[in-house]
Structure formats: structure tokens, C-alpha cells
Design an enzyme around this catalytic site. Structure first.
Site, short mmCIF file in Angstrom:
data_model
loop_
_atom_site.label_atom_id
_atom_site.label_comp_id
_atom_site.label_asym_id
_atom_site.label_seq_id
_atom_site.Cartn_x
_atom_site.Cartn_y
_atom_site.Cartn_z
N ASP A 6 10.53 -13.24 29.30
CA ASP A 6 11.38 -14.05 29.29
C ASP A 6 12.66 -13.28 28.86
O ASP A 6 13.15 -12.84 27.93
CB ASP A 6 11.25 -15.25 28.30
CG ASP A 6 12.54 -16.33 28.18
OD1 ASP A 6 13.21 -16.20 29.08
OD2 ASP A 6 12.59 -16.45 26.95
N GLY A 8 16.53 -13.37 28.71
CA GLY A 8 17.80 -14.10 28.39
C GLY A 8 19.05 -13.22 28.36
O GLY A 8 18.75 -12.01 28.48
N GLY A 107 19.53 -22.77 35.59
CA GLY A 107 18.86 -21.81 35.04
C GLY A 107 17.49 -22.16 35.01
O GLY A 107 16.78 -23.09 34.67
N ASP A 109 15.44 -20.83 32.65
CA ASP A 109 14.88 -21.18 31.56
C ASP A 109 14.90 -22.62 31.26
O ASP A 109 14.15 -23.00 30.51
CB ASP A 109 15.91 -20.41 30.45
CG ASP A 109 17.44 -20.63 30.52
OD1 ASP A 109 17.78 -21.15 31.68
OD2 ASP A 109 18.01 -20.56 29.52
#
Length: 269
Positions: A6, A8, A107, A109
Site C-alpha cells: 500500500d 501512500g 484515489g 485507496d
């Protein structure tokens, strides 16, 4: 085993799932100049300390909101793990509809958080992610992604306050003992902490009024436990929500095959 990455704006999280539980979760600061070999040295060391090896990893999935970081993360998977990573993108099978005017602008995420929240906790729900930005995402009863709101993150606001006001120091967020601060630093901590509590409660209330009916509120991100101390509006905290979203997404989609032509596979990105 599955390697979940992940990436970010602030940190990149690497995690390994064995099909039943997370075997390790590690974080490194996001740096688009970091090479695949640098990632490998760091990751192999942590895998070894956890009793794991690269040979045990046969799948990988990557989700990123930093496109420039993808090249070396993909090379890490191909060259060191010998597996082609699944890249979280809108064209995959997510199992829900994205009800947005411009779905490509969302996004990944936020979609991953919505996917995990609905699968693990049901809907309708509001997911709050206290990251570089503070995001509010709305998922309906069927799991559909209905948009949300984006505000500056807590640490971003603290840094902006310090940079814009010459006499205000850089502080760490904490829950103040009182709302009325009797000094500059206590006053700043009060404004940041209770200001964000007001932001959370206000936006959640307005979303509920706009959507209508009860909605679960799930929080994730490093500051979620601290901010949840100041309000009872947050019902559940799940620090691994985005990782769970990546794990679930990987389970829904066929794993891509690694090209035999490594040069073509890398340079063709």
C-alpha cells in the site's frame, strides 16, 4: 503467501498474508527515488526476522496513490519475488459500482477502504481515513461507492500552521487536558485536536442527513485511535483496512502471469 503493498503519500506499507492472518506488517517512508534493490534489501531483512522468505511469496498486489513509486515496486515483485503483481485499478473486478461523475479521479485507496469496510462490516457506512489527507467515503447498502469529502490531514494542518505563522512552533498532536489552553502550545493542541473532532462530527452528521438513515462509521489511519478518544461517533477502528481491501481485491481477480521477457516486461510499463 500474498505480498500486499500500500503506497501512500507519506508511507509505503508492506504486509504478508498467509491466507488466514497477517504474518508481518512493515512501513517505510515514501521516496520515489528509492530503487527496487533498496526495497529488496529492506524487505528481505524484515522477512527473515519474521521467519519468512521470498520463496514463500507467490502472489503480490500493489495499490498506490503515488504513480511515480509504482515502477520500482513493480520491479521489486518481478525481479526479487518472481511474480507479476496485480495493480489495483478501476478496470479490475471490485464487486461494486462506482457512482461518480469521473470515476477515474477517485484515489484507489478510497475504493479499497470502501471494499474492505463493506465486506467486513456491511453497509451503508462512512469510512474516515486519517492519512496525509482526511477522507470521508460513503458506501451504500450494496457496497456501491458514492463519493465523499476530502479535508487536509491533521499533520498537514499542523505543518501549515507552523510554516505560515512565524511565532507558532511545530507541535505533535495530542489530546489536551482542557479546551482553553493557557499557553501557545496547549492552545494549538486544543485547536487542532478539538477542531478535527468538530470536523469529523460535523461532516458525518451532514452526510447522514443528506443520505438519510443510520450509517456505520469506521475509521482507519494512524491517528484514528487518538481522535476516536474525543468522540463517540466513530464506532470501529480498523488500522489495516486498506491492506484488507488489497487482500480482498487480489482474491477477486486472477493473478497476472510473469512475462518470460523480463526486459520487455519492465521497459513496457
Amino acid at each position: 503467501m500474498l505480498l500486499v503493498v500500500d503506497a501512500g503519500n507519506t508511507n509505503i506499507v508492506f504486509a504478508v498474508h498467509d491466507g488466514a492472518s497477517w504474518r508481518g506488517i512493515w512501513r517505510i517512508s515514501t521516496d520515489i527515488q528509492r530503487t527496487s534493490d533498496e526495497y529488496a534489501v529492506w524487505l528481505l531483512t524484515l522477512l527473515g526476522r519474521s521467519g519468512l522468505s521470498v520463496e514463500q511469496i507467490d502472489r503480490a498486489v500493489i495499490g498506490t496513490v503515488v504513480p511515480a513509486a509504482l515502477y520500482h515496486l513493480r520491479r521489486l515483485s518481478r525481479e526479487w519475488l518472481q511474480t507479476e503483481p496485480l495493480i489495483a485499478a478501476l478496470g479490475l473486478d471490485w464487486g461494486f459500482k462506482v457512482h461518480m461523475d469521473q470515476p477515474g479521479e477517485v484515489g484507489v485507496d478510497r475504493l479499497l477502504n470502501g471494499l474492505a469496510a463493506h465486506r467486513l462490516y456491511g453497509g451503508p457506512a462512512i469510512i474516515i481515513d486519517f492519512g496525509t489527507a482526511t477522507t470521508f467515503d460513503v458506501v451504500d447498502a450494496e457496497g456501491g461507492y458514492n463519493g465523499g469529502a476530502i479535508a487536509p490531514g491533521v499533520n498537514l494542518s499542523i505543518e501549515a500552521l507552523h510554516q505560515a505563522a512565524a511565532r507558532l512552533p511545530r507541535i505533535a498532536i495530542g489530546r489536551p487536558g482542557t479546551v482553553v489552553g493557557r499557553g501557545t502550545i496547549p492552545a494549538m493542541r486544543s485547536g487542532i485536536f478539538w477542531g478535527y473532532i468538530g470536523l469529523v462530527e460535523g461532516i458525518v452528521a451532514r452526510i447522514r442527513a443528506e443520505v438519510g438513515g443510520p450509517m456505520k462509521v469506521i475509521a482507519t489511519g494512524g491517528l484514528a485511535p487518538l481522535l476516536a478518544e474525543g468522540t463517540d461517533i466513530i464506532e470501529r477502528i480498523d488500522p489495516e483496512l486498506t491492506l484488507e481491501g488489497l487482500r480482498i481485491l487480489a482474491g477477486r481477480n486472477p493473478h497476472p502471469l510473469l512475462s518470460n521477457d523480463k526486459t520487455k516486461a519492465i521497459e513496457g510499463d
